[in-house]
Motif scaffolding. Structure first.
Motif, short mmCIF file in Angstrom:
data_model
loop_
_atom_site.label_atom_id
_atom_site.label_comp_id
_atom_site.label_asym_id
_atom_site.label_seq_id
_atom_site.Cartn_x
_atom_site.Cartn_y
_atom_site.Cartn_z
N SER A 175 0.84 -1.18 0.00
CA SER A 175 0.00 0.00 0.00
C SER A 175 0.88 1.23 0.00
CB SER A 175 -0.92 0.01 1.23
OG SER A 175 -1.92 -0.98 1.09
N ALA A 176 0.51 2.20 -0.82
CA ALA A 176 1.24 3.46 -0.92
C ALA A 176 0.28 4.59 -0.58
CB ALA A 176 1.81 3.63 -2.32
N LEU A 177 0.60 5.35 0.48
CA LEU A 177 -0.26 6.45 0.92
C LEU A 177 0.16 7.75 0.27
CD1 LEU A 177 -0.56 5.63 4.74
CD2 LEU A 177 -2.04 4.89 2.85
N ALA A 178 -0.81 8.54 -0.14
CA ALA A 178 -0.52 9.83 -0.74
C ALA A 178 0.03 10.78 0.32
CB ALA A 178 -1.79 10.42 -1.37
N ALA A 197 -6.03 8.45 1.47
CA ALA A 197 -5.84 8.44 0.03
C ALA A 197 -4.59 7.66 -0.31
CB ALA A 197 -5.72 9.88 -0.49
N GLY A 198 -4.72 6.72 -1.20
CA GLY A 198 -3.56 5.91 -1.56
C GLY A 198 -3.91 4.83 -2.56
N LEU A 199 -2.91 4.02 -2.86
CA LEU A 199 -3.04 2.96 -3.86
C LEU A 199 -2.70 1.61 -3.25
CD1 LEU A 199 -1.15 4.64 -6.85
CD2 LEU A 199 -3.63 4.43 -6.60
N LEU A 200 -3.39 0.58 -3.71
CA LEU A 200 -3.01 -0.80 -3.44
C LEU A 200 -2.27 -1.31 -4.67
CD1 LEU A 200 -5.05 -3.54 -1.72
CD2 LEU A 200 -3.93 -4.07 -3.87
N LEU A 201 -1.00 -1.63 -4.49
CA LEU A 201 -0.14 -2.04 -5.62
C LEU A 201 0.14 -3.53 -5.52
CD1 LEU A 201 2.36 0.96 -5.56
CD2 LEU A 201 0.54 0.57 -7.22
N GLY A 202 -0.60 -4.34 -6.26
CA GLY A 202 -0.34 -5.77 -6.30
C GLY A 202 0.81 -6.07 -7.24
N PHE A 203 1.69 -6.99 -6.83
CA PHE A 203 2.81 -7.36 -7.70
C PHE A 203 2.83 -8.85 -8.00
CE2 PHE A 203 4.32 -6.71 -3.32
CZ PHE A 203 4.85 -7.94 -2.99
N GLY A 204 1.70 -9.52 -7.78
CA GLY A 204 1.64 -10.94 -8.09
C GLY A 204 1.43 -11.21 -9.57
N ALA A 205 0.76 -10.29 -10.28
CA ALA A 205 0.38 -10.55 -11.66
C ALA A 205 1.15 -9.72 -12.67
CB ALA A 205 -1.12 -10.30 -11.83
N ILE A 206 2.03 -8.83 -12.23
CA ILE A 206 2.79 -8.00 -13.16
C ILE A 206 4.22 -8.51 -13.23
CG2 ILE A 206 3.39 -6.27 -11.39
CD1 ILE A 206 3.11 -4.16 -13.67
N GLU A 207 4.77 -8.62 -14.42
CA GLU A 207 6.12 -9.13 -14.59
C GLU A 207 7.15 -8.08 -14.18
OE1 GLU A 207 6.76 -12.21 -15.30
OE2 GLU A 207 4.64 -12.72 -15.66
N LEU A 208 8.32 -8.54 -13.74
CA LEU A 208 9.37 -7.64 -13.28
C LEU A 208 9.73 -6.61 -14.34
CD1 LEU A 208 11.55 -6.80 -11.21
CD2 LEU A 208 13.03 -8.56 -12.23
N LYS A 219 -5.71 5.36 -19.20
CA LYS A 219 -5.55 5.83 -20.59
C LYS A 219 -4.17 5.51 -21.14
CE LYS A 219 -8.95 9.55 -20.19
NZ LYS A 219 -9.19 11.01 -20.23
N VAL A 220 -3.18 5.32 -20.25
CA VAL A 220 -1.83 4.95 -20.71
C VAL A 220 -1.55 3.48 -20.39
CG1 VAL A 220 -0.89 7.27 -20.66
CG2 VAL A 220 -0.80 5.88 -18.58
N GLU A 221 -2.65 2.70 -20.26
CA GLU A 221 -2.59 1.23 -20.14
C GLU A 221 -1.98 0.75 -18.83
OE1 GLU A 221 -2.18 -0.83 -24.27
OE2 GLU A 221 -0.61 0.70 -24.16
N VAL A 222 -2.19 1.50 -17.74
CA VAL A 222 -1.72 1.08 -16.42
C VAL A 222 -2.93 0.92 -15.52
CG1 VAL A 222 -0.29 1.63 -14.42
CG2 VAL A 222 0.48 2.26 -16.71
N GLY A 223 -3.07 -0.24 -14.90
CA GLY A 223 -4.16 -0.48 -13.97
C GLY A 223 -3.74 -0.18 -12.54
N LEU A 224 -4.34 0.86 -11.96
CA LEU A 224 -4.10 1.22 -10.56
C LEU A 224 -5.39 1.05 -9.77
CD1 LEU A 224 -1.98 4.50 -10.95
CD2 LEU A 224 -1.14 2.18 -10.53
N TYR A 225 -5.26 0.88 -8.44
CA TYR A 225 -6.43 0.58 -7.62
C TYR A 225 -6.35 1.35 -6.32
CZ TYR A 225 -6.81 -3.01 -11.11
OH TYR A 225 -6.91 -3.64 -12.32
N SER A 226 -7.47 1.96 -5.94
CA SER A 226 -7.54 2.84 -4.79
C SER A 226 -7.74 2.07 -3.49
CB SER A 226 -8.68 3.85 -4.97
OG SER A 226 -8.86 4.63 -3.82
N LEU A 227 -7.26 2.66 -2.38
CA LEU A 227 -7.53 2.11 -1.06
C LEU A 227 -8.91 2.50 -0.54
CD1 LEU A 227 -4.10 2.79 0.72
CD2 LEU A 227 -4.99 0.58 -0.01
N ALA A 228 -9.52 3.51 -1.15
CA ALA A 228 -10.76 4.07 -0.62
C ALA A 228 -11.89 3.05 -0.45
CB ALA A 228 -11.23 5.22 -1.51
N PRO A 229 -12.12 2.11 -1.39
CA PRO A 229 -13.25 1.19 -1.22
C PRO A 229 -13.14 0.26 -0.02
CG PRO A 229 -12.51 1.22 -3.51
CD PRO A 229 -11.47 1.94 -2.71
N PHE A 230 -11.97 0.18 0.61
CA PHE A 230 -11.79 -0.72 1.74
C PHE A 230 -12.04 -0.03 3.07
CE2 PHE A 230 -8.86 -2.06 -1.69
CZ PHE A 230 -9.56 -3.18 -2.08
#
Length: 476
Positions: free
Chosen positions: A410-413, A447-458, A428-439
């Motif tokens: 998790s990355a906090l603003a 305000a922040g992001l949940l950054l999953g790294f299980g499905a993205i390649e190095l 719009k630039v083909e990057v999927g980001l996800y907010s912490l707000a719905p939780f």
């Protein structure tokens, strides 16, 4: 195929057949591309002459609803399918209940749009890491076991070989105190949560859970009529002192708090067990991805500290293997076990035996532990790269929450930042980001992001975060 055609009398049979086939095509019951039976075969099935069937087919072909392919047969033409007519919905007495179910928020449901090229989605693993060859071999073994079985329904608690394998695995990897007799095999961790909640919650019961927290659990408890208390968290985890009197069930993620990521301190764990004992409450420990630990000494499960049988431990193979396998389990305290098994049998009787035999063999041959070790190395490298960027060129906007396990960060603003707008620009630039707000339920939203790294390649992480950085620069 055998068509369901009903012909009446001995006259006008070709007309009847034509109308029924046309109605099936127009309604969509006979889908475009479907192959119809040969005229001789359909005539035999209906007890009519071949000429009758041929005449109906000929009229449908003239209407451009059927087309013949030499050497293959007669098919419904692709453009023949028309959208089905909207059906008027009945006025149901249960409509208010249905409206509540439709309104339930499901922030972890997969978005309807296509997956982004670079996707930081949480809770998903990389399919490229899955050991398909080993799983295929174990499936062959499972098929042999299934062939020699009596073909009857199995026990709702699960197959003994799998329960024994699970008990050995979590005792070794998570310090859980249990035997095969305590294990209930489920269709994923979500069913385990449902079964435990189902036998404990009645309308009006009080349930406490972390805020921010795992939203599907919250929605589940609410759907059962519970009064859900949103208990805030701090750097040590759940603020135990704020759990209200009268609480019957407490849901926590102590090893890797969802979604923020920090572990619950030992003092807070002991306080939680004492509070549950005083309340006579059951604790659900959701240990969803703690087998992947990157820093510090391993922390045993909360269940290992429980001396009174108050902790129901829930685990899943969705994070270590594949979510689509739908395999999970619960270590159920003796006081709940019989009731949970009854609920499991009423829900779906038992988890598919073939999958259970496969997983049992997979674990017994050591494939699971080897797979976890391989994935650990992969995820550790991805995690380090994201942390380096958060501490580097992304540091003006975000700070990482300290987390030692799992496969999301998790990355906090750091300042005012419109996260939803950032997410829309990133898409719009083909990057999927996800907010912490719905939780978040009640506490002020961080305000922040949940950054999953299980499905993205190095190799995709830097290009993706370059685009995020460039987008952020346009916002400041």
């Amino acid at each position: 195929m055998e068509l369901h055609i009903s012909l009446q009398g001995r006259k006008g049979l070709a007309d009847q057949l034509y109308r029924q086939l046309r109605e099936g095509i127009d309604s969509g019951h006979l889908a475009a591309g479907t192959q119809l039976p040969p005229t001789r075969l359909l005539a035999e099935q209906l007890g009519v002459s071949r000429k009758t069937v041929a005449e109906a087919y000929s009229r449908l072909t003239y209407d451009n609803l059927l087309s013949g392919q030499v050497g293959k047969g007669t098919f419904i033409t692709p453009h023949a399918l028309t959208p089905p007519k909207a059906r008027a919905l009945p006025d149901l007495a249960s409509e208010p209940i249905l409206a509540k179910w439709r309104a339930r928020a499901m922030p972890l449901a997969r978005p309807p749009h296509a997956t982004a090229r670079y996707d930081f989605i949480g809770g998903a693993s990389s399919k490229g890491q899955f050991p398909f060859d080993e799983w295929r071999s174990c499936t062959q073994h499972a098929l042999r076991q299934s062939r020699s079985s009596n073909g009857r329904y199995s026990h709702p608690q699960g197959l003994p070989p799998l329960r024994e394998a699970i008990a050995r695995h979590i005792a070794f990897s998570r310090g859980v105190h249990c035997s095969a007799a305590d294990v209930v095999v489920c269709n994923g961790a979500q069913q385990a949560l449902d079964l435990i909640a189902r036998v404990l919650i009645e309308p009006g019961c009080r349930v406490a859970m972390e805020d921010p927290g795992y939203s599907p659990a919250r929605q589940l408890f609410l759907s059962l009529g519970a009064q859900v208390q949103a208990v805030p968290v701090d750097g040590e985890g759940l603020c135990v002192a704020q759990i209200a009197d009268g609480t019957r069930l407490i849901y926590v993620t102590p090893s890797h708090q969802f979604p923020l990521g920090m572990p619950m301190s030992l003092a807070r764990r002991q306080a939680l067990l004492a509070r549950a004992s005083a309340l006579g409450a059951i604790i659900i420990e959701d240990d969803y991805d703690s087998e992947f630990r990157y820093e510090g000494r391993p922390t045993d499960a909360l269940q290992s500290l429980d001396s009174e049988g108050l902790v129901a431990y829930v685990g899943t193979f969705s994070k270590t293997l594949l979510p689509e396998l739908r395999l999970g389990y619960a270590i159920v305290p003796p006081v709940l076990l019989e009731a949970v098994c009854v609920a499991k049998q009423l829900t779906d009787w038992h988890t598919a035996s073939l999958s259970q035999w496969t997983l049992a063999r997979f674990m017994d041959e050591g494939h699971l532990l080897r797979h976890i070790r391989r994935c650990h190395a992969v995820y550790a490298t991805r995690r380090e790269r994201i942390l380096a960027r958060l501490q580097g060129d992304l540091s003006p906007w975000f700070s990482a929450v300290p987390a030692t396990a799992g496969y999301h960060l998790s990355a906090l603003a750091k300042g005012p930042l419109d996260i939803d707008f950032l997410i829309s620009l990133a898409r719009k630039v083909e990057v999927g980001l996800y907010s912490l707000a719905p939780f978040h339920a009640e506490v002020p939203v961080q305000a922040g992001l949940l950054l999953g790294f299980g499905a993205i390649e190095l190799l995709d992480i830097d290009p993706a975060l370059d685009r995020v950085r460039d987008t952020l620069q346009t916002l400041t």
